[in-house]
Write an enzyme that holds these catalytic residues in place. Sequence first.
Site, PDB file in Angstrom:
ATOM      1  CB  ALA A  92       0.725   3.359   4.020  1.00 32.70           C
TER       2      ALA A  92
ATOM      3  N   GLY B 230       2.449   5.875  -0.301  1.00 31.53           N
ATOM      4  CA  GLY B 230       3.669   6.018   0.505  1.00 31.53           C
ATOM      5  C   GLY B 230       4.903   5.523  -0.230  1.00 31.53           C
TER       6      GLY B 230
ATOM      7  CD  GLU C 172       2.869  10.101   0.183  1.00 34.64           C
ATOM      8  OE1 GLU C 172       2.595   8.978   0.663  1.00 34.64           O
ATOM      9  OE2 GLU C 172       2.244  11.133   0.482  1.00 34.64           O
TER      10      GLU C 172
ATOM     11  CD  GLU D 148      -1.709   8.319  -1.187  1.00 32.65           C
ATOM     12  OE1 GLU D 148      -1.939   8.664  -2.368  1.00 32.65           O
ATOM     13  OE2 GLU D 148      -0.565   8.263  -0.713  1.00 32.65           O
TER      14      GLU D 148
END
Length: 258
Positions: free
Chosen positions: A65, A109, A112, A132
Amino acid sequence: MAYKTLQVKTEGRVGVITLNRPEALNALCDELTTELTAVLAGFERDEAIGCVILTGSKKAFAAGADIKELQSRDQVGLYMHDPFAETWESVARFRKPIIAAVSGYALGGGCEIAMMCDFIIASETAKFGQPEINLGVMPGAGGTQRLPRAVGKAKAMDLCLTGRMMDAEEAERAGLVSRVVPADDLMDVVMEAAELIAAKSLPVAMMTKESINRSFEIGLTEGIRFERRVFQAQFSLEDQSEGMAAFAEKRAAHFKHR
Ligand code: CAA
């Protein structure tokens, strides 16, 4: 249609989405996720598309992200409007087959979103991780849920708690990726797989995907029952008649996706 953060093309029945924010290693910002949701919705509606490839650049599939955007978020704001939730759903619930072609970084992300795809084909340069924890948060797009299902508890804990990266070879050993190929061959190999899939009966491919995904949600007895019902239902398809007739007549099947 032109997109700012994606390149989108179709080759025969295959749709190819290339994440395209080279300046940020394809970090998943609001604009990118909004565009991705829209493109996937279009491919889902388009009967001429039988399989989708999601890929990035040689250096990065996606480095997570966009941290610079995330930095200013607060809890209530995220709860009221989580800009990512719709996109994660649109990938995870995409009904047609979708393959992640991963080269370089697939972090946070990025890892993911690759795991939301049906399977991952990686280049030898791929690096997967859930870093993260280094940012003072945990994975928020399925990392703590899909990663242990893919690689088991020990490695998922190891990756999510240390924040370390794992290379393509380790990812293949662990079962996260289906194949590892030389970097220069990645798109050819993935395209070949996508074309094979897209040539099958689309409803059968979609039902196969749905049935495998169902195995992660329900117990074995119910799963077997679900599979049996779907298998039986497939005998109402023209493609079932065609596929079996073609075998008996020793010719190639021509599926109509009906
Ligand atoms: N968000 C925003 N920008 C990012 C980014 C990210 N996730 N990852 C890289 N970038 C930017 C860098 O800031 C840099 O921009 P500038 O040139 O403007 O400084 C550019 O991309 C190139 O990156 P680096 O200079 O850092 O490249 P590198 O080769 O030295 O390092 C890297 C590569 C190891 C991947 C490093 O960029 C990195 O650690 N990135 C962050 C990875 C990360 O923590 N991802 C998790 C994000 S949080 C998340 O994903 C939450 C969730 O679960 C939904």
